[in-house]
Design a protein around this motif. Structure first.
Motif, PDB file in Angstrom:
ATOM      1  N   UNK A   6      57.491  63.880  52.598  1.00  0.00           N
ATOM      2  CA  UNK A   6      58.401  63.050  53.392  1.00  0.00           C
ATOM      3  C   UNK A   6      57.626  61.909  54.065  1.00  0.00           C
ATOM      4  N   UNK A   7      56.417  62.178  54.568  1.00  0.00           N
ATOM      5  CA  UNK A   7      55.592  61.128  55.189  1.00  0.00           C
ATOM      6  C   UNK A   7      55.240  60.065  54.156  1.00  0.00           C
ATOM      7  N   UNK A   8      54.840  60.495  52.973  1.00  0.00           N
ATOM      8  CA  UNK A   8      54.476  59.543  51.919  1.00  0.00           C
ATOM      9  C   UNK A   8      55.656  58.624  51.587  1.00  0.00           C
ATOM     10  N   UNK A  24      53.289  57.980  61.221  1.00  0.00           N
ATOM     11  CA  UNK A  24      52.102  58.851  61.229  1.00  0.00           C
ATOM     12  C   UNK A  24      52.043  59.641  62.527  1.00  0.00           C
ATOM     13  N   UNK A  25      52.292  58.979  63.657  1.00  0.00           N
ATOM     14  CA  UNK A  25      52.265  59.657  64.958  1.00  0.00           C
ATOM     15  C   UNK A  25      53.355  60.724  65.017  1.00  0.00           C
ATOM     16  N   UNK A  26      54.539  60.435  64.531  1.00  0.00           N
ATOM     17  CA  UNK A  26      55.621  61.421  64.524  1.00  0.00           C
ATOM     18  C   UNK A  26      55.260  62.628  63.664  1.00  0.00           C
ATOM     19  N   UNK A  27      54.609  62.377  62.531  1.00  0.00           N
ATOM     20  CA  UNK A  27      54.203  63.474  61.652  1.00  0.00           C
ATOM     21  C   UNK A  27      53.143  64.331  62.323  1.00  0.00           C
ATOM     22  N   UNK A  32      51.678  69.270  65.319  1.00  0.00           N
ATOM     23  CA  UNK A  32      51.234  69.899  66.564  1.00  0.00           C
ATOM     24  C   UNK A  32      52.280  70.879  67.083  1.00  0.00           C
ATOM     25  N   UNK A  33      53.551  70.570  66.870  1.00  0.00           N
ATOM     26  CA  UNK A  33      54.612  71.483  67.311  1.00  0.00           C
ATOM     27  C   UNK A  33      54.581  72.789  66.516  1.00  0.00           C
ATOM     28  N   UNK A  34      54.157  72.715  65.270  1.00  0.00           N
ATOM     29  CA  UNK A  34      54.101  73.908  64.419  1.00  0.00           C
ATOM     30  C   UNK A  34      52.860  74.745  64.691  1.00  0.00           C
ATOM     31  N   UNK A  35      51.788  74.132  65.162  1.00  0.00           N
ATOM     32  CA  UNK A  35      50.555  74.877  65.420  1.00  0.00           C
ATOM     33  C   UNK A  35      50.753  75.835  66.578  1.00  0.00           C
ATOM     34  N   UNK A  36      50.075  76.977  66.521  1.00  0.00           N
ATOM     35  CA  UNK A  36      50.181  77.907  67.659  1.00  0.00           C
ATOM     36  C   UNK A  36      49.453  77.354  68.879  1.00  0.00           C
ATOM     37  N   UNK A  37      49.975  77.693  70.030  1.00  0.00           N
ATOM     38  CA  UNK A  37      49.344  77.273  71.284  1.00  0.00           C
ATOM     39  C   UNK A  37      48.035  78.041  71.466  1.00  0.00           C
ATOM     40  N   UNK A  38      47.163  77.509  72.284  1.00  0.00           N
ATOM     41  CA  UNK A  38      45.854  78.146  72.503  1.00  0.00           C
ATOM     42  C   UNK A  38      46.016  79.562  73.050  1.00  0.00           C
TER      43      UNK A  38
END
Length: 116
Positions: A6-8, A24-27, A32-38
């Motif tokens: 989708x980014x491409x 790019x920033x939105x992607x 970051x939203x999908x990554x687990x929190x620390x």
């Protein structure tokens, strides 16, 4: 459709560099939203601590099960001893009745033989 594809497609259709940078920033933000929190990620020390806690609980449960088994074994042995005692009493009671009955039968047979 995947995030990269989708980014491409969005980058190739973007009219200018500012739009491309925003995409790019939105992607990156979506990633970051999908990554687990620390705080959501278990560390090696957390896993080891949990493992030790579980091992302790297992040891406690094993000890409890052994105590329960020992108590049940003692109870069953007591029940078995009671059954043995009951069998012995029944055996004695049967002998009290069978021996006189047998002697009576012998006497009755002897009396019948004399009559014949």
């Amino acid at each position: 459709m995947g995030l990269a594809l989708r980014l491409y497609e969005n980058l190739t259709e973007a009219p200018d560099d500012a739009t491309r940078f925003r995409l790019i920033v939105e992607t990156i933000d979506a990633l970051e939203q999908q990554w687990p929190r620390a705080g959501d990620v278990a560390l090696r020390s957390d896993v080891r601590e949990s493992e030790l806690r579980i091992q302790k609980e297992i040891a406690e449960l094993r000890a409890e099960v052994k105590r329960d088994i020992a108590a049940l074994r003692a109870e069953v042995q007591k029940d078995i001893a009671n059954v043995h005692a009951t069998i012995e009493r029944t055996k004695v009671d049967l002998l009290k009745w069978i021996v006189p009955l047998m002697l009576g039968q012998v006497a009755a047979l002897a009396a019948l033989v004399k009559l014949l």
